[in-house]
Design a protein around this motif. Structure first.
Motif, PDB file in Angstrom:
ATOM      1  N   CYS A 237       0.831  -1.206   0.000  1.00  0.00           N
ATOM      2  CA  CYS A 237       0.000   0.000   0.000  1.00  0.00           C
ATOM      3  C   CYS A 237       0.867   1.258   0.000  1.00  0.00           C
ATOM      4  N   LYS A 240       0.283   6.676   3.637  1.00  0.00           N
ATOM      5  CA  LYS A 240      -0.968   7.175   4.201  1.00  0.00           C
ATOM      6  C   LYS A 240      -2.171   6.313   3.813  1.00  0.00           C
ATOM      7  N   THR A 241      -1.872   5.090   3.389  1.00  0.00           N
ATOM      8  CA  THR A 241      -2.928   4.099   3.200  1.00  0.00           C
ATOM      9  C   THR A 241      -2.497   2.840   3.929  1.00  0.00           C
ATOM     10  N   CYS A 258      -6.307  -1.402  -0.359  1.00  0.00           N
ATOM     11  CA  CYS A 258      -5.741  -0.385   0.525  1.00  0.00           C
ATOM     12  C   CYS A 258      -6.773   0.720   0.758  1.00  0.00           C
ATOM     13  N   GLN A 259      -6.802   1.222   1.971  1.00  0.00           N
ATOM     14  CA  GLN A 259      -7.698   2.325   2.290  1.00  0.00           C
ATOM     15  C   GLN A 259      -6.914   3.430   2.967  1.00  0.00           C
ATOM     16  N   ALA A 260      -7.425   4.647   2.779  1.00  0.00           N
ATOM     17  CA  ALA A 260      -6.782   5.795   3.422  1.00  0.00           C
ATOM     18  C   ALA A 260      -6.839   5.619   4.936  1.00  0.00           C
ATOM     19  N   THR A 261      -5.808   6.094   5.608  1.00  0.00           N
ATOM     20  CA  THR A 261      -5.769   5.989   7.057  1.00  0.00           C
ATOM     21  C   THR A 261      -6.449   7.193   7.690  1.00  0.00           C
ATOM     22  N   CYS A 262      -6.671   7.076   8.971  1.00  0.00           N
ATOM     23  CA  CYS A 262      -7.324   8.155   9.707  1.00  0.00           C
ATOM     24  C   CYS A 262      -6.486   9.432   9.724  1.00  0.00           C
ATOM     25  N   THR A 264      -5.417  11.024   7.392  1.00  0.00           N
ATOM     26  CA  THR A 264      -5.813  11.949   6.325  1.00  0.00           C
ATOM     27  C   THR A 264      -7.266  12.400   6.472  1.00  0.00           C
ATOM     28  N   TYR A 265      -7.939  11.977   7.521  1.00  0.00           N
ATOM     29  CA  TYR A 265      -9.372  12.258   7.654  1.00  0.00           C
ATOM     30  C   TYR A 265      -9.606  13.472   8.557  1.00  0.00           C
ATOM     31  N   PRO A 281      -7.443   2.096   9.087  1.00  0.00           N
ATOM     32  CA  PRO A 281      -8.161   2.460   7.856  1.00  0.00           C
ATOM     33  C   PRO A 281      -9.428   3.240   8.178  1.00  0.00           C
ATOM     34  N   GLN A 282      -9.801   4.137   7.265  1.00  0.00           N
ATOM     35  CA  GLN A 282     -11.004   4.934   7.481  1.00  0.00           C
ATOM     36  C   GLN A 282     -12.262   4.075   7.427  1.00  0.00           C
TER      37      GLN A 282
END
Length: 432
Positions: A237, A240-241, A258-262, A264-265, A281-282
């Protein structure tokens, strides 16, 4: 004349057998007069009137004593014949017959009498067409036969490739000699699937495994390029994922591995970021995954008679401890009013503050509100008789809008009048 007789005698001696009983004649005579008896396998010469010196000269060898040469075969019917040659004593066999092109001597007739190619010869295997489950065997080209078993060798078409094991016939070898599945069959993606041939992090999709046309190169038992597809567990990944653990065994082209992590939220109103969740992961509900609810989202009025109210205190609103005590302002119901003050009406519906007047009003207010009536502007207490005096109060409103309340009080002495009770001047009464 003597010369002729001598030559005749010498010629007769050349027929003399080594196996006979010799009878000597003192004078030359013929075989008829001698009356000789020939030994076994010998017989009288046909020229019985020939002049001989002895009876031995009257017998000739028969074919019974002759050994037939190669390509010839003796016969008992020739044993009594006088002769010492293949031509006289034997039959010519098929082995000496010249067969036409594309034919050869029939093995079973090779040592049997025969003179004609039509009888002695048959087609060679080189003339036999091998097809289907058979293919040409060059080593048998000169064999005289016309059957698949004798002239051919099994082809790969004779091999059963087990489709349930993921094997199919290699069509490029269909007419090639072969008897084993290792040589004649191609492995398919199904074979790889059944034998778990893909490397770690890869797998074979069910549709690919079911497609037996997905064959591997000849002689190969695994081919990642042909059959295997990457799973999420094989993916790296980007920054930041983060990999979604639940999707580790899913194919990478069917889900978001893969998902964006918190990190970046941005949390919405009423939520605050949880630093410890930055690498998580978000997910489908990023606010729940990455943030915590604050008191700004707490419903202090969820129970109308709970005695709690939503606060405007920023310190309280930013708290993540979800409770009435932490998030809400209390009501006046439990407030202790100072002397000469009482709780305002419905104190449970009034949020408490540090100022006592928020919850409290002068002790006279309930009396005025519940038992007395405000007089009109053109009416005064002194206009009331004794029975009406205790039921009235006067209201004065200042330019600032502040109301002042003064109850009427009957004064028996000295004037026996209803007057303003200036000892109980009251302000800030609820509902008046």
């Amino acid at each position: 004349m003597k010369t002729i007789i001598l030559a005749t005698i010498l010629g007769a001696q050349s027929w003399k057998s080594k196996e006979h009983t010799e009878t000597v004649a003192t004078n030359l005579t013929n075989c008829v007069d001698l009356g000789t008896t020939c030994s076994v396998n010998y017989t009288h010469t046909s020229a019985l009137n020939r002049m001989v010196k002895s009876a031995a000269e009257c017998c000739d060898a028969t074919c019974a004593l002759w050994t037939c040469g190669k390509g010839w075969k003796g016969s008992v019917s020739y044993h009594d014949n006088i002769g010492k040659s293949n031509e006289k004593c034997c039959d010519k066999t098929c082995s000496l017959v010249s067969c036409p092109s594309g034919q050869g001597t029939i093995p079973s007739l090779a040592n049997e009498p025969g003179l004609e190619a039509s009888y002695c010869c048959a087609d060679l295997c080189s003339q036999h067409a091998c097809y289907g489950s058979w293919t040409t065997d060059p080593s048998k080209a000169k064999v005289v036969n016309n059957t698949n078993e004798a002239c051919c060798q099994p082809s790969c078409q004779s091999v059963t490739c087990d489709s349930s094991a993921g094997l199919v016939l290699d069509v490029s070898k269909a007419d090639t000699a072969g008897t084993t599945s290792n040589f004649c069959c191609l492995k398919t993606c199904k074979y790889m699937s059944l034998n778990s041939e893909c490397p770690a992090g890869y797998g074979i999709k069910p549709a690919v495994a079911a497609n037996l046309s997905m064959t591997l190169p000849s002689g190969v038992s695994s081919s990642n390029e042909t059959c295997c597809s990457p799973k999420c567990s094989s993916k790296t990944c980007p920054p930041k994922t983060i990999a979604v653990r639940a999707f580790a065994n899913d194919f990478a082209d069917s889900v978001a591995c893969c998902q964006a992590t918190c990190a970046t939220y941005t949390c919405p109103f009423g939520w605050v970021a949880v630093v410890a969740n930055d690498d998580n992961p978000q997910g489908a509900a990023p606010a729940e995954a990455c943030c915590e609810r604050t008191c700004a989202l707490f419903n202090c009025r969820s129970e109308s008679n709970s005695g709690w109210f939503n606060s405007t205190d920023t310190n309280k609103l930013s708290s993540t401890i979800q409770s009435y005590k932490t998030c809400c302002d209390t009501s006046c119901v439990n407030y202790t009013c100072p002397a000469k003050s009482v709780l305002r009406p419905s104190p449970e519906t009034r949020p408490s503050t540090a100022v006592s007047t928020t919850c409290c009003e002068p002790a006279m207010c309930p009396e005025l509100r519940d038992n007395r009536t405000s007089m009109a502007d053109d009416v005064n207490c002194n206009m009331k008789n004794q029975s009406e005096c205790g039921k009235s109060f006067w209201t004065f409103t200042s330019e600032a809008g502040v109301k002042t309340f003064v109850p009427c009080k009957f004064q028996a002495k000295p004037l026996n009048l209803c007057r303003l009770d200036d000892t109980n001047i009251t302000t800030n009464c609820s509902g008046l």
